[in-house]
Design a protein around this motif. Structure first.
Motif, PDB file in Angstrom:
ATOM      1  N   TRP A 241       0.731  -1.360  -0.089  1.00  0.00           N
ATOM      2  CA  TRP A 241       0.045   0.034   0.120  1.00  0.00           C
ATOM      3  C   TRP A 241       1.003   1.502   0.008  1.00  0.00           C
ATOM      4  O   TRP A 241       0.345   2.268   0.395  1.00  0.00           O
ATOM      5  CB  TRP A 241      -1.078  -0.009   1.123  1.00  0.00           C
ATOM      6  CG  TRP A 241      -1.743  -1.465   1.053  1.00  0.00           C
ATOM      7  CD1 TRP A 241      -2.703  -1.610   0.209  1.00  0.00           C
ATOM      8  CD2 TRP A 241      -1.635  -2.446   1.956  1.00  0.00           C
ATOM      9  NE1 TRP A 241      -3.327  -3.110   0.686  1.00  0.00           N
ATOM     10  CE2 TRP A 241      -2.545  -3.536   1.676  1.00  0.00           C
ATOM     11  CE3 TRP A 241      -0.511  -2.709   3.118  1.00  0.00           C
ATOM     12  CZ2 TRP A 241      -2.629  -4.654   2.615  1.00  0.00           C
ATOM     13  CZ3 TRP A 241      -0.687  -3.808   3.708  1.00  0.00           C
ATOM     14  CH2 TRP A 241      -1.486  -4.978   3.192  1.00  0.00           C
ATOM     15  N   SER A 242       2.074   1.143  -0.700  1.00  0.00           N
ATOM     16  CA  SER A 242       3.018   2.658  -0.592  1.00  0.00           C
ATOM     17  C   SER A 242       3.741   2.458  -1.702  1.00  0.00           C
ATOM     18  O   SER A 242       4.211   0.951  -2.234  1.00  0.00           O
ATOM     19  CB  SER A 242       3.603   2.826   0.523  1.00  0.00           C
ATOM     20  OG  SER A 242       4.977   2.181   0.383  1.00  0.00           O
TER      21      SER A 242
ATOM     22  N   ALA B  86       1.585  14.555   8.889  1.00  0.00           N
ATOM     23  CA  ALA B  86       2.038  13.917   7.787  1.00  0.00           C
ATOM     24  C   ALA B  86       3.525  13.116   8.151  1.00  0.00           C
ATOM     25  O   ALA B  86       4.549  13.312   7.796  1.00  0.00           O
ATOM     26  CB  ALA B  86       2.176  14.917   6.809  1.00  0.00           C
ATOM     27  N   HIS B  87       3.126  12.201   9.203  1.00  0.00           N
ATOM     28  CA  HIS B  87       4.439  11.388   9.719  1.00  0.00           C
ATOM     29  C   HIS B  87       5.230  10.711   8.566  1.00  0.00           C
ATOM     30  O   HIS B  87       6.413  10.832   8.784  1.00  0.00           O
ATOM     31  CB  HIS B  87       4.003  10.121  10.567  1.00  0.00           C
ATOM     32  CG  HIS B  87       3.154  10.847  11.741  1.00  0.00           C
ATOM     33  ND1 HIS B  87       3.701  11.533  12.748  1.00  0.00           N
ATOM     34  CD2 HIS B  87       1.908  10.370  12.063  1.00  0.00           C
ATOM     35  CE1 HIS B  87       2.600  11.680  13.382  1.00  0.00           C
ATOM     36  NE2 HIS B  87       1.520  11.285  13.433  1.00  0.00           N
ATOM     37  N   ALA B  88       4.739  10.461   7.612  1.00  0.00           N
ATOM     38  CA  ALA B  88       5.516   9.735   6.541  1.00  0.00           C
ATOM     39  C   ALA B  88       6.471  10.457   5.861  1.00  0.00           C
ATOM     40  O   ALA B  88       7.402  10.084   4.941  1.00  0.00           O
ATOM     41  CB  ALA B  88       4.487   8.978   5.515  1.00  0.00           C
TER      42      ALA B  88
ATOM     43  N   VAL C  13      -6.087   8.396   1.242  1.00  0.00           N
ATOM     44  CA  VAL C  13      -4.813   8.201   1.220  1.00  0.00           C
ATOM     45  C   VAL C  13      -4.293   8.701   2.719  1.00  0.00           C
ATOM     46  O   VAL C  13      -4.678   9.534   3.501  1.00  0.00           O
ATOM     47  CB  VAL C  13      -4.079   9.181   0.307  1.00  0.00           C
ATOM     48  CG1 VAL C  13      -4.497   8.618  -1.085  1.00  0.00           C
ATOM     49  CG2 VAL C  13      -4.351  10.670   0.416  1.00  0.00           C
ATOM     50  N   GLN C  14      -2.805   8.503   3.276  1.00  0.00           N
ATOM     51  CA  GLN C  14      -2.398   9.011   4.333  1.00  0.00           C
ATOM     52  C   GLN C  14      -2.135  10.454   4.129  1.00  0.00           C
ATOM     53  O   GLN C  14      -2.039  10.966   3.177  1.00  0.00           O
ATOM     54  CB  GLN C  14      -1.195   8.268   4.843  1.00  0.00           C
ATOM     55  CG  GLN C  14      -0.089   8.194   3.848  1.00  0.00           C
ATOM     56  CD  GLN C  14       1.067   7.297   4.260  1.00  0.00           C
ATOM     57  OE1 GLN C  14       1.145   6.115   3.487  1.00  0.00           O
ATOM     58  NE2 GLN C  14       1.571   7.369   5.414  1.00  0.00           N
ATOM     59  N   PRO C  15      -1.978  11.162   5.291  1.00  0.00           N
ATOM     60  CA  PRO C  15      -1.621  12.435   5.466  1.00  0.00           C
ATOM     61  C   PRO C  15      -0.680  13.038   4.496  1.00  0.00           C
ATOM     62  O   PRO C  15      -0.668  14.251   3.712  1.00  0.00           O
ATOM     63  CB  PRO C  15      -1.650  13.152   6.935  1.00  0.00           C
ATOM     64  CG  PRO C  15      -2.315  12.199   7.655  1.00  0.00           C
ATOM     65  CD  PRO C  15      -2.367  10.715   6.698  1.00  0.00           C
ATOM     66  N   ALA C  16       0.437  12.394   4.536  1.00  0.00           N
ATOM     67  CA  ALA C  16       1.782  12.814   3.657  1.00  0.00           C
ATOM     68  C   ALA C  16       1.116  12.715   2.193  1.00  0.00           C
ATOM     69  O   ALA C  16       1.732  13.566   1.538  1.00  0.00           O
ATOM     70  CB  ALA C  16       2.769  11.634   3.863  1.00  0.00           C
ATOM     71  N   SER C  17       0.536  11.840   1.849  1.00  0.00           N
ATOM     72  CA  SER C  17      -0.005  11.880   0.576  1.00  0.00           C
ATOM     73  C   SER C  17      -0.823  13.043  -0.032  1.00  0.00           C
ATOM     74  O   SER C  17      -0.752  13.547  -1.152  1.00  0.00           O
ATOM     75  CB  SER C  17      -0.690  10.668   0.031  1.00  0.00           C
ATOM     76  OG  SER C  17       0.022   9.407   0.210  1.00  0.00           O
TER      77      SER C  17
ATOM     78  N   GLY D  15       1.037   6.864  -0.207  1.00  0.00           N
ATOM     79  CA  GLY D  15       0.576   5.649   0.487  1.00  0.00           C
ATOM     80  C   GLY D  15      -0.957   5.700   1.202  1.00  0.00           C
ATOM     81  O   GLY D  15      -1.486   6.743   1.188  1.00  0.00           O
ATOM     82  N   SER D  16      -1.190   4.449   1.590  1.00  0.00           N
ATOM     83  CA  SER D  16      -2.646   4.442   1.890  1.00  0.00           C
ATOM     84  C   SER D  16      -3.272   5.111   3.066  1.00  0.00           C
ATOM     85  O   SER D  16      -2.445   5.149   4.308  1.00  0.00           O
ATOM     86  CB  SER D  16      -2.983   2.735   2.102  1.00  0.00           C
ATOM     87  OG  SER D  16      -4.251   2.679   2.689  1.00  0.00           O
ATOM     88  N   GLY D  17      -4.570   5.522   3.276  1.00  0.00           N
ATOM     89  CA  GLY D  17      -4.933   5.981   4.516  1.00  0.00           C
ATOM     90  C   GLY D  17      -5.169   4.950   5.713  1.00  0.00           C
ATOM     91  O   GLY D  17      -5.010   5.493   6.819  1.00  0.00           O
ATOM     92  N   LEU D  18      -5.247   3.745   5.291  1.00  0.00           N
ATOM     93  CA  LEU D  18      -5.427   2.753   6.370  1.00  0.00           C
ATOM     94  C   LEU D  18      -4.247   2.588   7.182  1.00  0.00           C
ATOM     95  O   LEU D  18      -4.509   1.884   8.045  1.00  0.00           O
ATOM     96  CB  LEU D  18      -5.998   1.621   5.521  1.00  0.00           C
ATOM     97  CG  LEU D  18      -7.477   1.405   5.129  1.00  0.00           C
ATOM     98  CD1 LEU D  18      -7.738   0.249   4.597  1.00  0.00           C
ATOM     99  CD2 LEU D  18      -8.489   1.643   6.203  1.00  0.00           C
TER     100      LEU D  18
END
Ligand SMILES: [Zn+2]
Length: 401
Positions: free
Chosen positions: A101-102, A289-291, A336-340, A368-371
């Protein structure tokens, strides 16, 4: 193909392909695989990036056994967002469709090939997020001993999605920021291939994002490609991919590359705005946005060089803008995850600043995925209705619109 060299991004010293170190011993700047300037796409090999783009990799065989089905992700066009923001076209490169998922799976699969050619039987990485899960998964698939180093304060929300692949998982106490270089140094000494965030073959994997965007836009490349940026390996790879396709004549130009970071951790943007060529450590980083929260990106200086060479753009967006963009993307069907989501936040900023026009085509990379970060749900008021089954008909009779 003759063996390509690894070249220092600063002093241009050349090192053999079979080199396992990833930074120039003289400059301590990243090495990069020599540009591949001839080649064509094997269109019949649709589902495999190492076969389809095999001539753009320095490997003599595809090594199918190392794959989990990485790459070949969708490019999702959103006419409604293009209309809303008055741009010609907006599309999202949905990297959440990768096996873990990324986007990291592309680089992991590529670095794994290099590790195999060099004869390594142990691999590892330093990460608490997407890259850790990716390396753990590919390690499990291929059966090589896999070590993941994480910080001691990692929350279980992040730990368990790595642990499930059953790697050797080590919480390291002490200064986490030193682990990047310390792991590379010890890896050299002990025979562990640490495929950290910007090692040359991770960058090689990321270039396939650009290759696919070229194909998915019928080689009429977008005007802007917006990339959430942390260590800097992914944006470097994407730029290199466009550069190589340009060099072989598959595309007529290279898009403007936009580096987006979170305001709470934006060392590359800070240096770019100061017209500095050297990234400084960002103090007290803090963002949702940790990533992309890397206070001292190992490829930061090289990203600055790439942006300056290609008239690129760097900008930072706030956590509020990121959360608004995440919600907007979810309401477009992309969670999506916050970074995305920072990529859409950057697009909105560029529209606001007048940099994007009605004839521009923009691609945002959703990394990367929000999940992966479900704790983000606490920031939203998510609506749920209730109904007894006996009342279902009257309930469904009225539409919410
Ligand atoms: Zn050098």
């Amino acid at each position: 193909m003759s063996e390509k060299a690894l070249i220092c991004t600063v002093c241009e010293s050349r090192y053999p392909f079979r080199t396992s170190f990833s930074r120039c011993p003289k400059c301590n700047e990243p090495l990069e695989l020599e540009e591949i300037g001839t080649g064509s796409i094997k269109a019949e090999a649709y589902f495999n990036i190492f076969r389809r783009y095999g001539e753009f990799f320095p490997f003599r065989e595809p090594y199918d056994e190392l794959d989990l089905g990485e790459g070949m992700t969708p490019l999702v066009w959103t006419p409604a967002l293009a209309k809303k923001y008055g741009i010609g076209a907006v599309a999202f490169k949905n990297e959440t469709a990768n096996p873990t998922w990324s986007f990291k799976d592309r680089g992991t699969a590529t670095a794994l090939r290099h590790a195999k050619i060099l004869g390594f039987s142990r691999i590892g990485t330093v990460s608490t997020g997407n890259m850790a899960a990716s390396v753990a998964a590919f390690g499990a698939k291929t059966g090589v001993e896999t070590t993941i180093l994480v910080s001691s304060d990692i929350p279980s929300e992040k730990l368990n999605p790595i642990a499930i692949y059953h790697p050797r998982l080590i919480r390291v106490h002490g200064d986490y920021s030193r682990l990047y270089s310390e792991s590379l140094r010890l890896g050299e000494e002990l025979g562990i291939y640490f495929m950290n965030s910007d090692v040359p073959f991770r960058v090689e994997g990321s270039k396939t994002i650009a290759f696919e965007i070229c194909e998915q836009t019928s080689f009429r490349v977008p005007d802007f490609v917006i990339v959430p940026t942390s260590a800097g390996g992914n944006i470097r790879g994407i730029e290199k991919g466009f550069r190589e396709f340009y060099k072989v004549g598959l595309i007529a130009r290279i898009p403007t590359i936009v580096c987006v970071q979170a305001e709470g951790c934006s060392p590359i943007v800070k240096a770019f705005e100061k017209k500095s060529l050297v990234v400084e450590r960002f103090s007290n980083p803090h963002t949702i946005a940790h990533a992309i929260e890397n206070p001292f990106p190992p490829s930061g200086n090289q990203v600055l060089r790439v942006l300056n060479k290609n008239s690129g753009v760097a900008l930072a967006v706030s956590d509020e803008e990121i959360l608004a963009a995440q919600k907007e993307l979810a309401e477009t069907g992309l969670f999506v995850q916050p970074a995305s989501a920072s990529s859409l936040a950057a697009l909105k900023r560029l529209v606001h600043d007048g940099a994007l026009k009605s004839n521009h085509c923009v691609v945002c990379v959703l990394t990367g995925s929000g999940l992966k970060y479900t704790s983000v749900f606490q920031h939203y008021h998510l609506a749920v209705e209730e109904c007894d089954i006996s009342q279902l008909k009257p309930c469904l009779s009225h539409s919410i619109s």
